[in-house]
Structures are given as C-alpha cells and as structure tokens.
Design an enzyme around this catalytic site. Sequence first.
Site, PDB file in Angstrom:
ATOM      1  N   GLU A  46       2.206 -16.165   1.408  1.00 23.73           N
ATOM      2  CA  GLU A  46       3.210 -15.728   2.378  1.00 23.73           C
ATOM      3  C   GLU A  46       4.616 -15.796   1.792  1.00 23.73           C
ATOM      4  O   GLU A  46       5.434 -14.919   2.032  1.00 23.73           O
ATOM      5  CB  GLU A  46       3.116 -16.561   3.665  1.00 23.73           C
ATOM      6  CG  GLU A  46       1.908 -16.221   4.513  1.00 23.73           C
ATOM      7  CD  GLU A  46       1.879 -14.754   4.945  1.00 23.73           C
ATOM      8  OE1 GLU A  46       2.942 -14.126   5.072  1.00 23.73           O
ATOM      9  OE2 GLU A  46       0.776 -14.229   5.141  1.00 23.73           O
ATOM     10  N   TYR A 129       8.483 -16.251  11.183  1.00 23.79           N
ATOM     11  CA  TYR A 129       7.328 -15.459  10.745  1.00 23.79           C
ATOM     12  C   TYR A 129       6.379 -16.299   9.883  1.00 23.79           C
ATOM     13  O   TYR A 129       5.170 -16.337  10.114  1.00 23.79           O
ATOM     14  CB  TYR A 129       7.758 -14.196   9.967  1.00 23.79           C
ATOM     15  CG  TYR A 129       6.559 -13.663   9.223  1.00 23.79           C
ATOM     16  CD1 TYR A 129       5.535 -13.026   9.933  1.00 23.79           C
ATOM     17  CD2 TYR A 129       6.374 -13.918   7.864  1.00 23.79           C
ATOM     18  CE1 TYR A 129       4.373 -12.636   9.295  1.00 23.79           C
ATOM     19  CE2 TYR A 129       5.216 -13.527   7.221  1.00 23.79           C
ATOM     20  CZ  TYR A 129       4.222 -12.884   7.939  1.00 23.79           C
ATOM     21  OH  TYR A 129       3.065 -12.514   7.319  1.00 23.79           O
ATOM     22  N   ASP A 147       6.339  -9.848  11.381  1.00 22.43           N
ATOM     23  CA  ASP A 147       7.171  -9.481  10.231  1.00 22.43           C
ATOM     24  C   ASP A 147       7.686  -8.054  10.459  1.00 22.43           C
ATOM     25  O   ASP A 147       7.512  -7.490  11.542  1.00 22.43           O
ATOM     26  CB  ASP A 147       6.385  -9.634   8.917  1.00 22.43           C
ATOM     27  CG  ASP A 147       5.266  -8.607   8.786  1.00 22.43           C
ATOM     28  OD1 ASP A 147       4.996  -7.867   9.762  1.00 22.43           O
ATOM     29  OD2 ASP A 147       4.657  -8.537   7.709  1.00 22.43           O
TER      30      ASP A 147
END
Length: 244
Positions: A46, A129, A147
């Site tokens: 991520e 996020y 996102d």
Amino acid sequence: MPSKSTPRVPPQASRFRRRLLAWFRRHGRELPWRNTRDPYRVLVSEVMLQQTQVSRVEQFYPRFLDRFPTLRHLAEARPGLVREEWDGLGYYRRAANLHRLAREVIARHDGRIPAGVDELRLLPGVGAYTAGAVASFAFERAVPAVDTNVARVLRRAFHPRLGKGAHGARTLWATAAAILPARGKAAWAFNQAIMELGALVCTARVARCGACPVVEVCATGKRQQSTVTATAPPTPAPSPRAAR
Ligand code: SF4
C-alpha cells in the site's frame, strides 16, 4: 476522510455490488499483494502504491521483501539501506515513514501491526486510505478504503454532480461505507474490485462505459448510453443477401 454520520445506502447499491463482484472474479488481476493477508506485506504494497504505478511496484515489491522479509528486519535496518532498496520508486519520504512505522510497531505494539483503523492512523505516514486498506486487505475488517480510483467510480456512479473539497470527500466515504458488504471477506473483495474497476475501466482518462459491468446502475453510464442511443444512426434494413 471517513464520515462518522450514518451512511445512506444509494438505490441500486446491491445490484452495483453484485455486478462488480462478478466482474472482479473474472477480470481481477493476479497481483502479489492480493495473495497474502500478512499485514506487513500488505502495508508495504500500500505504501509503494501510493504514488507509483502497479507495473513498477510489481518489479520492486518482491525485491524489497527479499531484502526485508519481516517488519523486524526493516526496523533493524540502517536508514541508508532502506533508502537504497527504495531507489527507483521515488518519493523517498514514503520509505522513511515506513521505516519509522516499523520501529514504532516494534517499540509500542510488540511487533504486531494493529488491525483497527484508529490505531493504524496514529502510525507514521498512514492516512485514512492506507488505514482502511490495511484493515480490510490484511485483517478482512469491513471498512471502506477510498483512494482516487474508488472516489472516481463512486462519484461517477452515485454522485455525478458532487463538488470537490471536504464535503465531497465525506460524502464519498459515507457512500463507500454504505455499499460495503457487511462480512469482512466480501468487503475485502469489494474494496479490491472497485479499485480495479477504477484502474482498468473507469479510468481518469476515459470512462469505458460500454465495457463496464455496472453501466446499468451507474448515473454517468446510463446518461452516456442514452446519449449514444439517441444519436445513433437508424439501423439499416437488412440487404436481401443478409436476409436469407
Ligand atoms: S458506467 Fe462508465 S462512468 Fe459508470 S462506473 Fe462504469 S465506466 Fe465509470
């Protein structure tokens, strides 16, 4: 920007979910971070994906994990070495934050990345996020993760007139929460699927509504389709040859 208000479920939400999930089962890409629930591996992916394209992350992700296979390996590494292994991905602040995060998790969480969004958000470099993504993708918590890809899909599908700014962001987070399946596994698939739709079909450059699985339940898609139908030339009568 997650909303604490009670989310309003948009009409068509369950059809949207069903179609999206069916499409994802057939068309979702095999990506290395989709085959793991290891919180460290999910977190690394991520952070890398925050400002870097998937194809580039696919090259660097295994190399980084070979060098730092666990959170502890990363925490114990010299900052210069972490930066070296990040070379080629750019935005080095991400590497520095990830390194600080690893050290903090070792020091304050006994080496375990927390599962809750609120705790995750207190870690260096973790915004709304990333916290949602780690909670969902590593721990299968039923929480939204919005996102830019997800925000674009939600905006086009449910809020085509929504303004930008804080109110717009809150509305999109609330919608994401409202349409999310309640079970963690299904929420994992839904979050992956809507991101994938934004990456492959409903992109920033072009909305490929004609190839989109949710076109019939999407405000923008329905409008585009009705415009195409209204302006399409009449179907020519079949030639005698074709009619036989
Ligand atoms: S129908 Fe079009 S606008 Fe709607 S989600 Fe699909 S590609 Fe995006």
